[in-house]
Design a protein around this motif. Structure first.
Motif, PDB file in Angstrom:
ATOM      1  N   ALA A 178      -1.751  39.159 -37.586  1.00 27.45           N
ATOM      2  CA  ALA A 178      -1.105  40.470 -37.439  1.00 27.45           C
ATOM      3  C   ALA A 178       0.226  40.559 -38.176  1.00 27.45           C
ATOM      4  CB  ALA A 178      -0.907  40.793 -35.963  1.00 27.45           C
ATOM      5  N   GLU A 179       0.855  39.426 -38.458  1.00 26.62           N
ATOM      6  CA  GLU A 179       2.123  39.428 -39.190  1.00 26.62           C
ATOM      7  C   GLU A 179       1.933  39.590 -40.691  1.00 26.62           C
ATOM      8  OE1 GLU A 179       5.329  36.709 -37.001  1.00 26.62           O
ATOM      9  OE2 GLU A 179       3.426  35.655 -37.353  1.00 26.62           O
ATOM     10  N   VAL A 180       0.727  39.301 -41.192  1.00 27.87           N
ATOM     11  CA  VAL A 180       0.526  39.322 -42.634  1.00 27.87           C
ATOM     12  C   VAL A 180      -0.444  40.392 -43.134  1.00 27.87           C
ATOM     13  CG1 VAL A 180       1.220  36.916 -42.960  1.00 27.87           C
ATOM     14  CG2 VAL A 180      -1.188  37.459 -42.512  1.00 27.87           C
ATOM     15  N   THR A 181      -1.190  41.032 -42.226  1.00 29.95           N
ATOM     16  CA  THR A 181      -2.138  42.072 -42.632  1.00 29.95           C
ATOM     17  C   THR A 181      -2.452  43.001 -41.469  1.00 29.95           C
ATOM     18  OG1 THR A 181      -4.281  42.510 -43.672  1.00 29.95           O
ATOM     19  CG2 THR A 181      -4.185  40.664 -42.152  1.00 29.95           C
ATOM     20  N   VAL A 213      -5.516  44.008 -41.130  1.00 34.35           N
ATOM     21  CA  VAL A 213      -6.917  43.682 -40.857  1.00 34.35           C
ATOM     22  C   VAL A 213      -6.943  42.518 -39.875  1.00 34.35           C
ATOM     23  CG1 VAL A 213      -9.103  42.979 -41.890  1.00 34.35           C
ATOM     24  CG2 VAL A 213      -7.577  44.508 -43.144  1.00 34.35           C
ATOM     25  N   ILE A 214      -6.975  42.853 -38.581  1.00 33.26           N
ATOM     26  CA  ILE A 214      -6.872  41.801 -37.571  1.00 33.26           C
ATOM     27  C   ILE A 214      -8.097  41.683 -36.669  1.00 33.26           C
ATOM     28  CG2 ILE A 214      -4.353  41.762 -37.546  1.00 33.26           C
ATOM     29  CD1 ILE A 214      -4.437  43.567 -35.093  1.00 33.26           C
ATOM     30  N   THR A 215      -9.029  42.626 -36.773  1.00 37.86           N
ATOM     31  CA  THR A 215     -10.253  42.547 -35.973  1.00 37.86           C
ATOM     32  C   THR A 215     -11.456  42.577 -36.914  1.00 37.86           C
ATOM     33  OG1 THR A 215     -10.562  44.941 -35.746  1.00 37.86           O
ATOM     34  CG2 THR A 215      -9.148  43.839 -34.090  1.00 37.86           C
ATOM     35  N   LEU A 216     -12.616  42.213 -36.395  1.00 39.18           N
ATOM     36  CA  LEU A 216     -13.837  42.285 -37.197  1.00 39.18           C
ATOM     37  C   LEU A 216     -14.127  43.714 -37.626  1.00 39.18           C
ATOM     38  CD1 LEU A 216     -16.116  39.785 -35.249  1.00 39.18           C
ATOM     39  CD2 LEU A 216     -15.051  39.443 -37.487  1.00 39.18           C
ATOM     40  N   MET A 220     -13.405  36.870 -34.981  1.00 36.62           N
ATOM     41  CA  MET A 220     -12.560  36.890 -36.172  1.00 36.62           C
ATOM     42  C   MET A 220     -12.083  35.468 -36.457  1.00 36.62           C
ATOM     43  SD  MET A 220     -11.424  38.578 -38.565  1.00 36.62           S
ATOM     44  CE  MET A 220     -10.229  39.581 -39.369  1.00 36.62           C
ATOM     45  N   THR A 221     -12.019  35.126 -37.724  1.00 33.65           N
ATOM     46  CA  THR A 221     -11.566  33.800 -38.112  1.00 33.65           C
ATOM     47  C   THR A 221     -10.093  33.592 -37.753  1.00 33.65           C
ATOM     48  OG1 THR A 221     -11.420  32.227 -39.926  1.00 33.65           O
ATOM     49  CG2 THR A 221     -10.930  34.521 -40.459  1.00 33.65           C
ATOM     50  N   LYS A 222      -9.744  32.371 -37.508  1.00 29.85           N
ATOM     51  CA  LYS A 222      -8.344  31.999 -37.311  1.00 29.85           C
ATOM     52  C   LYS A 222      -7.832  31.287 -38.565  1.00 29.85           C
ATOM     53  CE  LYS A 222      -8.470  31.422 -32.257  1.00 29.85           C
ATOM     54  NZ  LYS A 222      -9.254  32.509 -31.947  1.00 29.85           N
TER      55      LYS A 222
END
Length: 90
Positions: free
Chosen positions: A9-12, A14-17, A50-52
């Protein structure tokens, strides 16, 4: 300026599938195989979570999400990557 781990969430945005799927479908994100060839997203392959695993890539001008073989494409495509827009400028 400090080197540290960051959350997605700090870099994009796009945080969910769902975010990722929409970004790929509207052309804001791109799906690649392990040889960096573009792939099309299909309903047959889609991860449950979602990938980590991700990293910033200045050369690709975005955040690279890393998915395991079989998650977004057939196993034969290897590890798959989704390049999404970054909130980090510069």
């Amino acid at each position: 300026n400090k080197k540290r781990n960051a959350t997605l969430a700090e870099v994009t945005d796009v945080i969910t599938l769902t975010d990722m799927k929409k970004a790929i479908q509207n052309g804001k994100a791109t799906l690649y195989n392990s040889e960096w060839k573009k792939l099309k997203l299909t309903e047959r392959f889609f991860p449950e979570d979602m990938t980590k695993n991700f990293y910033l890539d200045k050369g690709k001008e975005g955040v690279v999400l890393v998915f395991q073989p079989g998650d977004l494409a057939p196993y034969s495509e290897g590890v798959t990557y989704v390049v999404v827009p970054s909130l980090i400028v510069g």
